[in-house]
Design a protein around this motif. Structure first.
Motif, PDB file in Angstrom:
ATOM      1  N   TRP A  47       0.130  -7.967  -8.002  1.00  0.00           N
ATOM      2  CA  TRP A  47      -1.223  -8.473  -7.781  1.00  0.00           C
ATOM      3  C   TRP A  47      -2.287  -7.593  -8.438  1.00  0.00           C
ATOM      4  CZ3 TRP A  47      -5.015 -11.517  -7.287  1.00  0.00           C
ATOM      5  CH2 TRP A  47      -6.163 -11.247  -6.536  1.00  0.00           C
ATOM      6  N   GLN A  48      -2.407  -6.329  -7.999  1.00  0.00           N
ATOM      7  CA  GLN A  48      -3.465  -5.453  -8.500  1.00  0.00           C
ATOM      8  C   GLN A  48      -2.845  -4.235  -9.182  1.00  0.00           C
ATOM      9  OE1 GLN A  48      -7.352  -5.597  -7.917  1.00  0.00           O
ATOM     10  NE2 GLN A  48      -6.358  -7.535  -8.354  1.00  0.00           N
ATOM     11  N   PRO A  49      -2.645  -4.264 -10.501  1.00  0.00           N
ATOM     12  CA  PRO A  49      -2.090  -3.085 -11.169  1.00  0.00           C
ATOM     13  C   PRO A  49      -2.963  -1.844 -11.029  1.00  0.00           C
ATOM     14  CG  PRO A  49      -1.998  -5.001 -12.610  1.00  0.00           C
ATOM     15  CD  PRO A  49      -2.835  -5.385 -11.430  1.00  0.00           C
ATOM     16  N   VAL A  50      -4.295  -2.038 -10.903  1.00  0.00           N
ATOM     17  CA  VAL A  50      -5.217  -0.900 -10.756  1.00  0.00           C
ATOM     18  C   VAL A  50      -5.977  -1.096  -9.451  1.00  0.00           C
ATOM     19  CG1 VAL A  50      -6.991   0.498 -11.852  1.00  0.00           C
ATOM     20  CG2 VAL A  50      -5.458  -0.890 -13.279  1.00  0.00           C
ATOM     21  N   ASP A  51      -5.700  -0.230  -8.466  1.00  0.00           N
ATOM     22  CA  ASP A  51      -6.332  -0.383  -7.155  1.00  0.00           C
ATOM     23  C   ASP A  51      -6.257   0.951  -6.429  1.00  0.00           C
ATOM     24  OD1 ASP A  51      -7.666  -1.622  -5.112  1.00  0.00           O
ATOM     25  OD2 ASP A  51      -6.058  -2.992  -4.569  1.00  0.00           O
ATOM     26  N   GLY A  52      -6.987   1.049  -5.336  1.00  0.00           N
ATOM     27  CA  GLY A  52      -7.027   2.279  -4.557  1.00  0.00           C
ATOM     28  C   GLY A  52      -6.099   2.259  -3.368  1.00  0.00           C
ATOM     29  N   SER A  53      -6.036   3.396  -2.654  1.00  0.00           N
ATOM     30  CA  SER A  53      -5.297   3.538  -1.391  1.00  0.00           C
ATOM     31  C   SER A  53      -3.825   3.187  -1.516  1.00  0.00           C
ATOM     32  CB  SER A  53      -5.955   2.684  -0.292  1.00  0.00           C
ATOM     33  OG  SER A  53      -7.311   3.033  -0.117  1.00  0.00           O
ATOM     34  N   GLY A  94       0.785  -1.215   0.000  1.00  0.00           N
ATOM     35  CA  GLY A  94       0.000   0.000   0.000  1.00  0.00           C
ATOM     36  C   GLY A  94       0.822   1.273   0.000  1.00  0.00           C
ATOM     37  N   GLU A  95       2.080   1.176  -0.408  1.00  0.00           N
ATOM     38  CA  GLU A  95       2.958   2.343  -0.445  1.00  0.00           C
ATOM     39  C   GLU A  95       3.050   2.857  -1.873  1.00  0.00           C
ATOM     40  OE1 GLU A  95       7.523   2.282  -0.307  1.00  0.00           O
ATOM     41  OE2 GLU A  95       6.949   2.557   1.793  1.00  0.00           O
ATOM     42  N   PRO A  96       2.441   3.990  -2.193  1.00  0.00           N
ATOM     43  CA  PRO A  96       2.381   4.439  -3.592  1.00  0.00           C
ATOM     44  C   PRO A  96       3.726   4.839  -4.175  1.00  0.00           C
ATOM     45  CG  PRO A  96       1.453   6.102  -2.127  1.00  0.00           C
ATOM     46  CD  PRO A  96       1.681   4.888  -1.290  1.00  0.00           C
ATOM     47  N   SER A  97       4.715   5.152  -3.327  1.00  0.00           N
ATOM     48  CA  SER A  97       6.003   5.635  -3.835  1.00  0.00           C
ATOM     49  C   SER A  97       6.756   4.586  -4.636  1.00  0.00           C
ATOM     50  CB  SER A  97       6.885   6.098  -2.675  1.00  0.00           C
ATOM     51  OG  SER A  97       7.368   4.981  -1.933  1.00  0.00           O
ATOM     52  N   TRP A 151      -2.369   0.923  -3.285  1.00  0.00           N
ATOM     53  CA  TRP A 151      -2.039  -0.469  -3.563  1.00  0.00           C
ATOM     54  C   TRP A 151      -1.744  -0.714  -5.038  1.00  0.00           C
ATOM     55  CZ3 TRP A 151      -1.138  -4.100   0.091  1.00  0.00           C
ATOM     56  CH2 TRP A 151      -1.526  -3.793   1.395  1.00  0.00           C
ATOM     57  N   GLY A 152      -2.285   0.078  -5.918  1.00  0.00           N
ATOM     58  CA  GLY A 152      -2.107  -0.162  -7.338  1.00  0.00           C
ATOM     59  C   GLY A 152      -0.946   0.610  -7.929  1.00  0.00           C
ATOM     60  N   LEU A 153      -0.514   0.172  -9.115  1.00  0.00           N
ATOM     61  CA  LEU A 153       0.402   0.969  -9.912  1.00  0.00           C
ATOM     62  C   LEU A 153      -0.350   2.199 -10.433  1.00  0.00           C
ATOM     63  CD1 LEU A 153       1.891  -1.990 -12.005  1.00  0.00           C
ATOM     64  CD2 LEU A 153       2.764  -1.064  -9.836  1.00  0.00           C
ATOM     65  N   LEU A 154      -1.582   1.950 -10.842  1.00  0.00           N
ATOM     66  CA  LEU A 154      -2.523   3.000 -11.207  1.00  0.00           C
ATOM     67  C   LEU A 154      -3.615   3.038 -10.140  1.00  0.00           C
ATOM     68  CD1 LEU A 154      -2.909   2.042 -14.987  1.00  0.00           C
ATOM     69  CD2 LEU A 154      -1.397   3.792 -14.031  1.00  0.00           C
ATOM     70  N   THR A 155      -4.166   4.202  -9.880  1.00  0.00           N
ATOM     71  CA  THR A 155      -5.227   4.320  -8.884  1.00  0.00           C
ATOM     72  C   THR A 155      -6.574   4.063  -9.545  1.00  0.00           C
ATOM     73  OG1 THR A 155      -3.949   5.946  -7.644  1.00  0.00           O
ATOM     74  CG2 THR A 155      -6.306   5.818  -7.184  1.00  0.00           C
ATOM     75  N   GLY A 156      -7.320   3.122  -8.991  1.00  0.00           N
ATOM     76  CA  GLY A 156      -8.628   2.784  -9.523  1.00  0.00           C
ATOM     77  C   GLY A 156      -9.734   3.180  -8.564  1.00  0.00           C
ATOM     78  N   ALA A 157     -10.860   3.577  -9.129  1.00  0.00           N
ATOM     79  CA  ALA A 157     -12.059   3.889  -8.335  1.00  0.00           C
ATOM     80  C   ALA A 157     -13.163   2.936  -8.783  1.00  0.00           C
ATOM     81  CB  ALA A 157     -12.481   5.334  -8.534  1.00  0.00           C
ATOM     82  N   TYR A 158     -13.730   2.186  -7.831  1.00  0.00           N
ATOM     83  CA  TYR A 158     -14.687   1.137  -8.145  1.00  0.00           C
ATOM     84  C   TYR A 158     -16.024   1.406  -7.461  1.00  0.00           C
ATOM     85  CZ  TYR A 158     -10.533  -1.380  -9.697  1.00  0.00           C
ATOM     86  OH  TYR A 158      -9.377  -1.740 -10.351  1.00  0.00           O
ATOM     87  N   ASP A 159     -17.075   0.920  -8.082  1.00  0.00           N
ATOM     88  CA  ASP A 159     -18.411   1.006  -7.490  1.00  0.00           C
ATOM     89  C   ASP A 159     -18.630  -0.217  -6.611  1.00  0.00           C
ATOM     90  OD1 ASP A 159     -21.075   1.220  -6.836  1.00  0.00           O
ATOM     91  OD2 ASP A 159     -21.765   0.458  -8.773  1.00  0.00           O
ATOM     92  N   ASP A 160     -18.479  -0.031  -5.310  1.00  0.00           N
ATOM     93  CA  ASP A 160     -18.705  -1.119  -4.356  1.00  0.00           C
ATOM     94  C   ASP A 160     -19.939  -0.882  -3.494  1.00  0.00           C
ATOM     95  OD1 ASP A 160     -16.434  -2.450  -5.225  1.00  0.00           O
ATOM     96  OD2 ASP A 160     -15.143  -1.626  -3.654  1.00  0.00           O
ATOM     97  N   THR A 161     -20.780   0.090  -3.862  1.00  0.00           N
ATOM     98  CA  THR A 161     -21.871   0.495  -2.961  1.00  0.00           C
ATOM     99  C   THR A 161     -23.263   0.404  -3.553  1.00  0.00           C
ATOM    100  OG1 THR A 161     -21.597   2.808  -3.625  1.00  0.00           O
ATOM    101  CG2 THR A 161     -20.347   2.070  -1.706  1.00  0.00           C
ATOM    102  N   THR A 203       9.003   8.703  -4.285  1.00  0.00           N
ATOM    103  CA  THR A 203       8.468   9.479  -3.164  1.00  0.00           C
ATOM    104  C   THR A 203       6.961   9.577  -3.301  1.00  0.00           C
ATOM    105  OG1 THR A 203       8.680  11.579  -4.341  1.00  0.00           O
ATOM    106  CG2 THR A 203      10.583  10.846  -3.055  1.00  0.00           C
ATOM    107  N   ASP A 204       6.282   9.732  -2.164  1.00  0.00           N
ATOM    108  CA  ASP A 204       4.837   9.881  -2.177  1.00  0.00           C
ATOM    109  C   ASP A 204       4.413  11.256  -2.680  1.00  0.00           C
ATOM    110  OD1 ASP A 204       4.490   7.336  -1.247  1.00  0.00           O
ATOM    111  OD2 ASP A 204       4.288   7.914   0.849  1.00  0.00           O
ATOM    112  N   ASP A 205       5.309  12.240  -2.542  1.00  0.00           N
ATOM    113  CA  ASP A 205       5.026  13.551  -3.119  1.00  0.00           C
ATOM    114  C   ASP A 205       5.124  13.448  -4.638  1.00  0.00           C
ATOM    115  OD1 ASP A 205       4.858  14.560  -0.554  1.00  0.00           O
ATOM    116  OD2 ASP A 205       7.008  14.990  -0.470  1.00  0.00           O
TER     117      ASP A 205
END
Length: 480
Positions: free
Chosen positions: A324-330, A298-301, A332-342, A440-442
């Motif tokens: 594991w997850q190339p596209v994921d949130g928080s 879960g470290e984006p840097s 965890w992903g190489l790319l940030t993904g937004a999913y409909d889980d609601t 870096t996270d920045d």
């Protein structure tokens, strides 16, 4: 000043490739997107559509693809009274559709993940593995593909061990005959010893004791052979931790171990000194190949990712390394993904849908590009003397690649190539080509950026690494 002495003869092993798993991200509508396929499996620069803009990315050129054989089906008119039990915590995108309903086959299932599978093939991926997180729900003890009532209970019903083996073999054969995809390996388990899979988990999962694993592996080999798939190897056991993988391997009977063509392991154990990695490599032996078949953090840097790649390649000697997850949130992903889980399910089933967008690019994407674009299948991994530096040699091109992670203040490293018979660099100026990513996270200043060349002085060269960076160096005209 520190030194890295590269040895062309010590610790060498062949490289098969870098890869990605297709679940869960590719099971959503993201699995239909050509731009994501090009970014992950192509090598050219490609434009990727984000929610609010387009970005141009260097293609990662991944060649290893792990396809998730699903466990979920839903009732249709005319089906019997039996129904899949859904965990109260699971969401729709984590329910992977299965093909065999127990009475008939549905080869139209799981269309999104199959779409990305075929796109990856068309872009040059050539190592395909099919893995199972859980047997189909109707083969389980409690009808729930998230796990048994207790996490220490096996959930594959013993009478269905042969059925499960035949299911895996049948899909493998169908993929070869009808999809044009040759799975080189199949993996029937996913973290089977982990005490995490239970009826209220938020994903699919299934516990298997070592004895239960052995009871599946034997009929699986038989089922593959009966369908003319003798060239498909069995991988096992995708344990979560190196220590679990060592215990499982030692616990399998010798005749069952001989059926296992490759040991798969995940990289979720804190193992900074690599003792667990080295123990697994020793237990498996030098001749049985290993894949690092799943890694994520879960470290984006990307700094943690790079450090663990170095530890894996130095101590575990995997022939492939899979994210594991190339596209994921928080992060965890190489790319940030937004999913409909609601979005509520109208019939009270798992909430969410398969809608998804890509919203950003993490520095970790560019960090991984430092490895995947320069250490290619067919190269040999060499000993670079330290865990922070990976070395790989291309015999066909006479090219040496060095990748160093600097997780601290600036420092100068001297790279010693005197164990090679020749190291002439590129062109008359003996140049060493350099690429850098600021991990870096920045907002990083450099994202897989071509940097100033270094210069060979005889068969050594110095390189100053800025803080928190991953640096790739290529030296041509090198002879071991």
């Amino acid at each position: 000043m520190s030194e890295r002495v590269v040895d062309p003869c010590s610790g060498t092993f062949p490289w098969e490739g870098w890869g990605a798993c297709l679940s869960w991200w590719a099971g959503t509508e993201l699995g239909r997107r050509d731009d994501l396929a090009r970014a992950l499996f192509g090598r050219g620069r490609t434009r990727v559509r984000l929610a609010d803009q387009d970005v141009t990315l260097p293609g990662l050129g991944l060649t290893v693809v792990r396809y998730d054989l699903g466990a979920c089906t839903w009732p249709r008119p005319g089906d019997g009274p039996a129904r899949m039990i859904e965990s109260p915590r699971i969401v729709r995108r984590k329910q992977i559709e299965g093909y065999w309903r127990g009475t008939d086959w549905d080869w139209a299932a799981d269309a999104n993940q199959r779409s990305m599978l075929l796109k990856s093939r068309d872009l040059g991926a050539d190592h395909f593995e099919m893995f199972s997180v859980s047997p189909p729900w109707w083969m389980t003890v409690n009808g729930n593909p998230s796990g048994a009532e207790r996490p220490d209970q096996d959930n594959l019903a013993p009478p269905h061990r042969e059925t499960f083996a035949r299911y895996i073999a049948a899909v493998t054969r169908h993929a070869r005959d009808h999809w044009g995809v040759r799975f080189g390996s199949v993996e029937p388990f996913n973290e089977p010893s982990l005490l995490a899979w239970h009826a209220s988990q938020n994903q699919e999962g299934c516990h298997f004791t070592v004895d239960a694993q052995a009871a599946v592996l034997t009929p699986l080999r038989r089922a593959l052979d009966e369908r003319g798939l003798g060239d498909v190897r069995i991988s096992a056991s995708d344990e979560c931790f190196y220590s679990q993988a060592t215990n499982t391997w030692r616990g399998l009977p010798a005749d069952v171990r001989r059926m296992v063509g490759r040991v798969n392991v995940h990289g979720y154990e804190r193992d900074d000194e690599s003792a667990g990695r080295a123990a697994l490599r020793t237990a498996v032996g030098a001749t049985t190949p290993i894949w690092q078949s799943e890694y994520c953090d879960g470290e984006p840097s990307g700094l943690k990712t790079a450090l663990n790649i170095g530890r894996d390649l130095r101590s575990l000697h995997p022939r492939a390394w899979v994210y594991w997850q190339p596209v994921d949130g928080s992060g965890w992903g190489l790319l940030t993904g937004a999913y409909d889980d609601t979005t509520p399910h109208p019939n009270g089933g798992a909430p969410g849908s398969l809608r998804a967008t890509v919203t950003g690019v993490n520095p970790k994407y560019y960090v991984l590009a430092q490895y995947t674009r320069h250490i290619r299948p067919g190269m040999r991994i060499l000993d670079a003397g330290r865990r922070d530096t990976v070395a790989a040699y291309d015999d066909a091109a006479d090219r040496l690649t060095l990748i160093t992670t600097n997780a601290g203040p600036a420092r100068t490293v001297t790279y010693d190539l005197r164990r090679f018979s020749r190291a002439a660099g590129h062109g008359d100026d003996h140049a060493v080509r350099v690429w850098v990513t600021d991990a870096t996270d920045d907002r990083p200043a450099r994202t897989y950026a071509r940097d100033h060349d270094a210069r060979l002085d005889g068969r050594t060269f110095p390189m100053t690494h800025a803080p928190d960076t991953v640096t790739t160096m290529e030296v041509d005209n090198v002879k071991p």
